[in-house]
Design a protein around this motif. Structure first.
Motif, PDB file in Angstrom:
ATOM      1  N   VAL A 110      17.226  67.025  47.149  1.00 46.25           N
ATOM      2  CA  VAL A 110      17.731  66.467  48.397  1.00 46.25           C
ATOM      3  C   VAL A 110      18.260  65.059  48.179  1.00 46.25           C
ATOM      4  O   VAL A 110      19.250  64.643  48.791  1.00 46.25           O
ATOM      5  N   ASN A 111      17.614  64.321  47.289  1.00 43.66           N
ATOM      6  CA  ASN A 111      18.056  62.963  46.999  1.00 43.66           C
ATOM      7  C   ASN A 111      19.493  62.942  46.481  1.00 43.66           C
ATOM      8  O   ASN A 111      20.319  62.120  46.901  1.00 43.66           O
ATOM      9  N   LYS A 112      19.818  63.863  45.552  1.00 39.48           N
ATOM     10  CA  LYS A 112      21.179  63.945  45.024  1.00 39.48           C
ATOM     11  C   LYS A 112      22.165  64.382  46.102  1.00 39.48           C
ATOM     12  O   LYS A 112      23.318  63.941  46.142  1.00 39.48           O
ATOM     13  N   MET A 113      21.716  65.279  46.976  1.00 40.59           N
ATOM     14  CA  MET A 113      22.576  65.706  48.081  1.00 40.59           C
ATOM     15  C   MET A 113      22.906  64.536  48.992  1.00 40.59           C
ATOM     16  O   MET A 113      24.055  64.348  49.411  1.00 40.59           O
ATOM     17  N   ASP A 114      21.874  63.732  49.319  1.00 40.14           N
ATOM     18  CA  ASP A 114      22.087  62.579  50.187  1.00 40.14           C
ATOM     19  C   ASP A 114      23.058  61.586  49.574  1.00 40.14           C
ATOM     20  O   ASP A 114      23.914  61.021  50.269  1.00 40.14           O
ATOM     21  N   VAL A 115      22.933  61.352  48.266  1.00 39.35           N
ATOM     22  CA  VAL A 115      23.838  60.419  47.580  1.00 39.35           C
ATOM     23  C   VAL A 115      25.284  60.882  47.731  1.00 39.35           C
ATOM     24  O   VAL A 115      26.189  60.087  48.042  1.00 39.35           O
ATOM     25  N   ALA A 116      25.516  62.179  47.533  1.00 41.22           N
ATOM     26  CA  ALA A 116      26.875  62.717  47.644  1.00 41.22           C
ATOM     27  C   ALA A 116      27.411  62.603  49.065  1.00 41.22           C
ATOM     28  O   ALA A 116      28.583  62.247  49.277  1.00 41.22           O
ATOM     29  N   LEU A 117      26.570  62.867  50.050  1.00 39.74           N
ATOM     30  CA  LEU A 117      27.019  62.807  51.439  1.00 39.74           C
ATOM     31  C   LEU A 117      27.313  61.381  51.884  1.00 39.74           C
ATOM     32  O   LEU A 117      28.207  61.142  52.705  1.00 39.74           O
ATOM     33  N   ARG A 118      26.553  60.411  51.348  1.00 40.83           N
ATOM     34  CA  ARG A 118      26.853  59.013  51.687  1.00 40.83           C
ATOM     35  C   ARG A 118      28.237  58.629  51.143  1.00 40.83           C
ATOM     36  O   ARG A 118      28.950  57.831  51.750  1.00 40.83           O
ATOM     37  N   GLU A 119      28.623  59.190  49.998  1.00 38.59           N
ATOM     38  CA  GLU A 119      29.960  58.945  49.451  1.00 38.59           C
ATOM     39  C   GLU A 119      31.029  59.510  50.380  1.00 38.59           C
ATOM     40  O   GLU A 119      32.070  58.886  50.600  1.00 38.59           O
ATOM     41  N   LEU A 120      30.781  60.703  50.925  1.00 38.93           N
ATOM     42  CA  LEU A 120      31.734  61.305  51.863  1.00 38.93           C
ATOM     43  C   LEU A 120      31.871  60.452  53.120  1.00 38.93           C
ATOM     44  O   LEU A 120      32.981  60.274  53.643  1.00 38.93           O
ATOM     45  N   GLU A 121      30.746  59.949  53.622  1.00 39.01           N
ATOM     46  CA  GLU A 121      30.806  59.095  54.817  1.00 39.01           C
ATOM     47  C   GLU A 121      31.698  57.886  54.585  1.00 39.01           C
ATOM     48  O   GLU A 121      32.508  57.516  55.446  1.00 39.01           O
ATOM     49  N   GLN A 122      31.552  57.302  53.406  1.00 37.29           N
ATOM     50  CA  GLN A 122      32.339  56.108  53.091  1.00 37.29           C
ATOM     51  C   GLN A 122      33.810  56.462  52.867  1.00 37.29           C
ATOM     52  O   GLN A 122      34.701  55.763  53.359  1.00 37.29           O
ATOM     53  N   GLU A 123      34.054  57.553  52.174  1.00 39.52           N
ATOM     54  CA  GLU A 123      35.434  57.924  51.839  1.00 39.52           C
ATOM     55  C   GLU A 123      36.250  58.281  53.076  1.00 39.52           C
ATOM     56  O   GLU A 123      37.423  57.910  53.189  1.00 39.52           O
ATOM     57  N   PHE A 124      35.622  59.001  54.022  1.00 42.34           N
ATOM     58  CA  PHE A 124      36.368  59.499  55.181  1.00 42.34           C
ATOM     59  C   PHE A 124      36.043  58.741  56.476  1.00 42.34           C
ATOM     60  O   PHE A 124      36.544  59.106  57.539  1.00 42.34           O
ATOM     61  N   ASP A 125      35.165  57.713  56.379  1.00 48.36           N
ATOM     62  CA  ASP A 125      34.768  56.920  57.540  1.00 48.36           C
ATOM     63  C   ASP A 125      34.222  57.825  58.666  1.00 48.36           C
ATOM     64  O   ASP A 125      34.685  57.797  59.808  1.00 48.36           O
ATOM     65  N   ILE A 126      33.238  58.638  58.306  1.00 43.70           N
ATOM     66  CA  ILE A 126      32.591  59.539  59.254  1.00 43.70           C
ATOM     67  C   ILE A 126      31.080  59.391  59.121  1.00 43.70           C
ATOM     68  O   ILE A 126      30.582  58.719  58.219  1.00 43.70           O
ATOM     69  N   GLU A 127      30.356  60.001  60.057  1.00 45.97           N
ATOM     70  CA  GLU A 127      28.896  60.066  59.948  1.00 45.97           C
ATOM     71  C   GLU A 127      28.476  61.516  59.735  1.00 45.97           C
ATOM     72  O   GLU A 127      28.992  62.425  60.388  1.00 45.97           O
ATOM     73  N   ILE A 128      27.539  61.735  58.809  1.00 44.80           N
ATOM     74  CA  ILE A 128      26.997  63.079  58.554  1.00 44.80           C
ATOM     75  C   ILE A 128      25.467  62.975  58.583  1.00 44.80           C
ATOM     76  O   ILE A 128      24.802  62.982  57.538  1.00 44.80           O
ATOM     77  N   PRO A 129      24.874  62.863  59.769  1.00 45.05           N
ATOM     78  CA  PRO A 129      23.421  62.698  59.836  1.00 45.05           C
ATOM     79  C   PRO A 129      22.641  63.975  59.532  1.00 45.05           C
ATOM     80  O   PRO A 129      21.467  63.913  59.169  1.00 45.05           O
ATOM     81  N   GLU A 130      23.276  65.143  59.679  1.00 48.55           N
ATOM     82  CA  GLU A 130      22.565  66.405  59.477  1.00 48.55           C
ATOM     83  C   GLU A 130      23.350  67.321  58.539  1.00 48.55           C
ATOM     84  O   GLU A 130      24.574  67.317  58.521  1.00 48.55           O
ATOM     85  N   PHE A 131      22.603  68.139  57.803  1.00 48.58           N
ATOM     86  CA  PHE A 131      23.238  69.156  56.966  1.00 48.58           C
ATOM     87  C   PHE A 131      22.221  70.210  56.580  1.00 48.58           C
ATOM     88  O   PHE A 131      21.013  69.999  56.659  1.00 48.58           O
ATOM     89  N   THR A 132      22.725  71.339  56.156  1.00 49.22           N
ATOM     90  CA  THR A 132      21.911  72.365  55.520  1.00 49.22           C
ATOM     91  C   THR A 132      22.831  73.159  54.606  1.00 49.22           C
ATOM     92  O   THR A 132      24.057  73.142  54.771  1.00 49.22           O
ATOM     93  N   LEU A 133      22.247  73.862  53.632  1.00 45.45           N
ATOM     94  CA  LEU A 133      23.062  74.671  52.729  1.00 45.45           C
ATOM     95  C   LEU A 133      22.240  75.790  52.132  1.00 45.45           C
ATOM     96  O   LEU A 133      21.011  75.800  52.215  1.00 45.45           O
ATOM     97  N   ALA A 134      22.940  76.713  51.511  1.00 42.17           N
ATOM     98  CA  ALA A 134      22.306  77.820  50.797  1.00 42.17           C
ATOM     99  C   ALA A 134      23.214  78.262  49.666  1.00 42.17           C
ATOM    100  O   ALA A 134      24.436  78.041  49.708  1.00 42.17           O
ATOM    101  N   ALA A 135      22.612  78.856  48.668  1.00 41.72           N
ATOM    102  CA  ALA A 135      23.393  79.497  47.607  1.00 41.72           C
ATOM    103  C   ALA A 135      23.712  80.911  48.070  1.00 41.72           C
ATOM    104  O   ALA A 135      22.809  81.684  48.388  1.00 41.72           O
ATOM    105  N   VAL A 136      24.984  81.226  48.145  1.00 38.33           N
ATOM    106  CA  VAL A 136      25.400  82.547  48.626  1.00 38.33           C
ATOM    107  C   VAL A 136      26.205  83.245  47.536  1.00 38.33           C
ATOM    108  O   VAL A 136      26.872  82.604  46.719  1.00 38.33           O
ATOM    109  N   LYS A 137      26.133  84.560  47.550  1.00 41.65           N
ATOM    110  CA  LYS A 137      26.871  85.339  46.562  1.00 41.65           C
ATOM    111  C   LYS A 137      28.005  86.076  47.255  1.00 41.65           C
ATOM    112  O   LYS A 137      27.791  86.844  48.192  1.00 41.65           O
ATOM    113  N   ILE A 138      29.221  85.790  46.824  1.00 42.09           N
ATOM    114  CA  ILE A 138      30.407  86.449  47.355  1.00 42.09           C
ATOM    115  C   ILE A 138      30.983  87.306  46.237  1.00 42.09           C
ATOM    116  O   ILE A 138      31.445  86.786  45.223  1.00 42.09           O
TER     117      ILE A 138
END
Length: 509
Positions: A386-414
């Motif tokens: 989760v720590n690595k996920m948070d680091v990546a999302l903080r980069e997105l917030e800065q790059e696009f000037d948005i807020e991402i306070p919540e998220f979830t994900l899963a590994a899916v097979k297509i």
């Protein structure tokens, strides 16, 4: 001049100066010996030979070799079920006064974790230590005359058999010292309101009656409450309603994901202080202003052990393998992720709380929460915490000037390929494919194992954008709004299908 505030501030300064602390290593050795001595005649203590452990030359090593790891389900099925039945002296002398209900971040069924009188005292004592640490934050004297808004779960505890039960924040608030009750808001009457929406509405209606100087609670629910107060009073920011608000004590989850959206509710800076209160005990609190790390409470009823956080040591359900290596606080290293294991005055023994932490300062015993054992995504070797996920999302917030306070994900097979499917909670109007590409690049930079996985079996990233309110509604549907409820960050396939159906249903309403 705020005379009362000056007196309180000076008293805190004097107390802080007089308190002499043992080293974390010495404190932990004493805590373990006291735990074993106190519980040696319980059923658990007799079964695992606490008396013999106490007689050994190296108590910490003997304890680790003799007593196995327990998660909640193992502890309950083997020991705590007898505590629930009303039997005495099972894992701790006597009986607990309370059971803390904790649905945590997974599942609909609440865990029932014993809370003894000794644990109530320990939580209160750590709370006093935290108040004492405010002297380090250079707050003005008049701050200590202001009121504190504690947004936890309901204090209207439920009677079940001979025990009272509720979430730990509600249990703690129902045991507030008499001298603190005048500062505590929203007060006993409102705090007993069980329905979250009704409680928040009542707080909004009464808000201008209080001179709030500090807030305390989980960021996601605190943010929702502040928005309701601002909306009700047709205000621009919360400082229009509570002009003397200066401190926010965050807890339960990391504050960083909420920082950007939280600041938009303010018209002037507030001091953010992190705390780590779980159903199993008050684990850590931020002691000084020049760090976001928290001081592990090493001298107050909890003995800690640490297992290096590696996939080989973790079972699929997030529990620990019994042969996983464990170390004491004397052996920890800086910036290494560890699975946190606890033994407590509530009769939890070598108990896996489910969190992972890292030491930022070994000598000061300061830590940060890095994730959950169940939220470790290691499909096809990606090894995402989760720590690595948070680091990546903080980069997105800065790059696009948005807020991402919540998220979830899963590994899916297509078809035959694996993807990471992210749901990002944001009001930002950014193309999902653009976000997916940027997130993928940020994760590659943050985690070398992820980068390797992306070059092999992990084919890509999918992003779906939803409103942050969807996450709050999901929590309300599956558990309960407010209190200690936290969003699950990584979902298994079956739960993820439920989540996607829920999101689709909301869109169709």
């Amino acid at each position: 001049m705020a005379i009362l505030g000056s007196i309180i501030k000076n008293a805190i300064d004097v107390r802080d100066a007089l308190v002499s602390e043992t080293t974390p290593i010495e404190a932990q050795e004493e805590v373990l010996k006291k735990l074993l001595e106190t519980a040696k005649n319980t059923a658990f203590g007799k079964y695992y030979g606490f008396k013999k452990i106490l007689e050994s030359e190296h108590v910490t090593t003997s304890f680790a070799k003799t007593v196995p790891f327990f998660d909640y389900h193992k502890m309950r099925s083997q020991w705590w079920n007898r505590v629930e039945e009303g039997l005495e002296d099972i894992t701790w002398p006597g009986k607990p006064s309370y059971f803390a209900l904790s649905s945590g971040t997974t599942g609909k069924t609440s865990k029932r974790i014993p809370v003894t009188d000794e644990m109530i005292d320990a939580i209160r004592n750590t709370g006093i230590k935290q108040v004492g640490a405010l002297s380090n934050f250079d707050l003005p004297a008049d701050f200590f005359e202001k009121e504190i808004m504690m947004l936890g779960s309901s204090t209207d505890l439920t009677k079940r058999d001979e025990f009272l039960e509720g979430e730990i924040s509600g249990i703690s608030a129902s045991n507030i010292p008499f001298w603190f009750q005048g500062y505590y808001k929203p007060g006993e009457e409102i705090a007993k309101i069980d329905d979250w929406d009704t409680r928040v509405q009542t707080i909004a209606e009464r808000a201008k009656e209080w001179d709030i100087g500090a807030l305390s609670g989980i960021p996601s629910w605190m943010e929702l409450m502040l928005k309701e107060v601002i909306k009700y009073h047709n205000a621009e920011t919360i400082h229009d309603v509570w002009p003397n608000l200066q401190v926010y004590t965050s807890g339960g989850v990391a504050f960083q994901p909420y920082e950007k959206s939280f600041k938009k509710l303010l018209s002037k800076p507030v001091t953010v202080i992190d705390t780590y209160l779980a159903s199993e005990g008050f684990i850590a609190y931020q002691q000084r202003p020049d760090t976001t790390a928290m001081k592990l409470v090493t001298d107050n009823g909890i003995y800690f052990e640490f297992v290096p956080f590696k996939p080989d040591y973790i079972n699929e359900d997030g529990s620990l393998k019994q042969d996983a290596p464990v170390i004491s606080i004397a052996e920890v290293e800086k910036d290494q992720d560890y699975v946190l294991v606890m033994s407590t005055v509530s009769g939890a023994w070598r108990y896996l709380i489910g969190d992972t932490i890292a030491f930022t300062d070994v000598e000061k015993a300061e830590i940060k929460i890095t994730g959950r054992t169940k939220f470790f995504l290691n499909v096809v070797g990606s090894q995402l915490s989760v720590n690595k996920m948070d680091v990546a999302l903080r980069e997105l917030e800065q790059e696009f000037d948005i807020e991402i306070p919540e998220f979830t994900l899963a590994a899916v097979k297509i078809k035959d390929d694996f993807y990471h499917h992210w749901y990002l909670g944001t009001e930002g109007a950014i193309d999902e494919e653009t976000l997916a590409e940027a997130l993928d690049n940020a994760l590659k930079s943050a985690n070398k194992n992820y980068k390797v996985a992306r070059s092999k079996a992990l084919k890509g990233v999918k992003v779906t954008v939803v409103s942050p309110s969807v996450f709050h509604e999901w929590s309300g549907k599956n558990k309960k709004k407010g209190g200690q409820v936290k969003m699950e960050r990584v979902m298994k396939e079956e739960k993820f299908k439920e989540w996607e159906a829920f999101v689709k249903e909301l869109k169709n309403e």
